[in-house]
Design a protein around this motif. Structure first.
Motif, mmCIF file in Angstrom:
data_model
loop_
_atom_site.group_PDB
_atom_site.id
_atom_site.type_symbol
_atom_site.label_atom_id
_atom_site.label_comp_id
_atom_site.label_asym_id
_atom_site.label_seq_id
_atom_site.Cartn_x
_atom_site.Cartn_y
_atom_site.Cartn_z
ATOM 1 N N ALA A 1 -3.387 -0.036 8.924
ATOM 2 C CA ALA A 1 -2.653 -0.783 8.263
ATOM 3 C C ALA A 1 -1.812 -1.870 9.042
ATOM 4 C CB ALA A 1 -1.280 0.270 8.073
ATOM 5 N N PHE A 2 -1.437 -2.979 8.402
ATOM 6 C CA PHE A 2 -0.821 -4.145 9.185
ATOM 7 C C PHE A 2 0.378 -4.184 8.742
ATOM 8 C CE2 PHE A 2 -5.350 -5.046 9.256
ATOM 9 C CZ PHE A 2 -5.581 -4.878 10.667
ATOM 10 N N GLU A 3 1.413 -4.707 9.555
ATOM 11 C CA GLU A 3 2.727 -5.053 8.915
ATOM 12 C C GLU A 3 2.923 -6.582 8.654
ATOM 13 O OE1 GLU A 3 7.617 -4.935 10.211
ATOM 14 O OE2 GLU A 3 5.891 -4.283 11.798
ATOM 15 N N ALA A 4 3.400 -7.038 7.582
ATOM 16 C CA ALA A 4 3.318 -8.261 7.275
ATOM 17 C C ALA A 4 4.431 -8.608 6.211
ATOM 18 C CB ALA A 4 1.973 -8.807 6.741
ATOM 19 N N SER B 1 -8.110 8.492 5.850
ATOM 20 C CA SER B 1 -9.052 9.224 7.122
ATOM 21 C C SER B 1 -9.314 10.568 6.874
ATOM 22 C CB SER B 1 -8.363 8.884 8.299
ATOM 23 O OG SER B 1 -7.941 7.524 8.490
ATOM 24 N N ALA B 2 -8.602 11.317 6.172
ATOM 25 C CA ALA B 2 -8.668 12.717 5.811
ATOM 26 C C ALA B 2 -9.717 12.971 5.219
ATOM 27 C CB ALA B 2 -7.387 13.476 5.379
ATOM 28 N N THR B 3 -10.203 11.800 4.240
ATOM 29 C CA THR B 3 -11.497 12.246 3.500
ATOM 30 C C THR B 3 -12.727 11.562 4.048
ATOM 31 O OG1 THR B 3 -11.027 10.125 2.282
ATOM 32 C CG2 THR B 3 -9.929 12.253 1.362
ATOM 33 N N ILE C 1 3.054 4.042 4.583
ATOM 34 C CA ILE C 1 1.713 3.394 5.126
ATOM 35 C C ILE C 1 0.800 4.437 6.059
ATOM 36 C CG2 ILE C 1 0.627 1.508 6.347
ATOM 37 C CD1 ILE C 1 0.985 1.078 3.443
ATOM 38 N N ALA C 2 1.645 5.120 6.914
ATOM 39 C CA ALA C 2 1.021 5.821 7.702
ATOM 40 C C ALA C 2 0.388 7.189 6.979
ATOM 41 C CB ALA C 2 1.789 6.452 8.679
ATOM 42 N N THR C 3 1.061 7.688 6.015
ATOM 43 C CA THR C 3 0.675 8.636 5.183
ATOM 44 C C THR C 3 -0.710 8.302 4.264
ATOM 45 O OG1 THR C 3 2.670 9.427 4.737
ATOM 46 C CG2 THR C 3 1.194 10.191 3.240
ATOM 47 N N ALA C 4 -0.720 7.142 3.872
ATOM 48 C CA ALA C 4 -1.633 6.572 3.102
ATOM 49 C C ALA C 4 -2.962 6.553 3.709
ATOM 50 C CB ALA C 4 -1.655 5.090 2.219
ATOM 51 N N VAL C 5 -2.799 5.933 5.042
ATOM 52 C CA VAL C 5 -3.789 5.680 5.864
ATOM 53 C C VAL C 5 -4.256 7.027 6.478
ATOM 54 C CG1 VAL C 5 -4.430 4.924 8.500
ATOM 55 C CG2 VAL C 5 -3.153 3.488 7.100
ATOM 56 N N GLY D 1 0.767 -1.212 0.113
ATOM 57 C CA GLY D 1 -0.014 -0.010 -0.069
ATOM 58 C C GLY D 1 0.831 1.445 -0.080
ATOM 59 N N ALA D 2 1.986 1.138 -0.112
ATOM 60 C CA ALA D 2 2.974 2.394 0.030
ATOM 61 C C ALA D 2 2.987 3.160 -1.219
ATOM 62 C CB ALA D 2 4.500 2.043 0.653
ATOM 63 N N ARG D 3 2.773 2.541 -2.312
ATOM 64 C CA ARG D 3 2.948 3.137 -3.643
ATOM 65 C C ARG D 3 1.795 3.124 -4.352
ATOM 66 N NH1 ARG D 3 8.181 -0.470 -4.280
ATOM 67 N NH2 ARG D 3 6.619 -1.691 -3.646
#
Length: 82
Positions: free
Chosen positions: A60-63, A52-54, A44-48, A15-17
């Motif tokens: 997010a889960f680390e795996a 959320s901002a919208t 990932i934090a930016t994507a989450v 999900g980072a890109r």
């Protein structure tokens, strides 16, 4: 007009890109979004936060998806979150 995804839960790996853009698009149509990451916690934090901002719901889960047990765990954690 896009397809409504209300009530759906999307699990997006990497999900980072491109996944971050996909997450925003799914959330804009009403879906909840779970993103996975291996090394890019900041991205990932930016994507989450973007989702959320919208007004969308995201987590997010680390795996490390090179291990099958981690894949199963990721799905289980997503289901529990949803």
């Amino acid at each position: 007009m896009g397809v409504a995804l209300s009530g759906g839960v999307f699990l997006i790996t990497g999900g980072a890109r491109m996944g971050g853009s996909l997450a925003k698009a799914c959330a804009a149509r009403g879906a909840d979004v779970a993103l996975s990451y291996s090394r890019s916690a900041d991205a990932i934090a930016t994507a989450v936060n973007d989702v959320s901002a919208t007004g969308g719901r995201a987590t997010a889960f680390e795996a490390d998806l090179s291990h099958s047990a981690a894949c199963y765990s990721l799905v289980d954690r997503t289901i529990a979150w949803a």
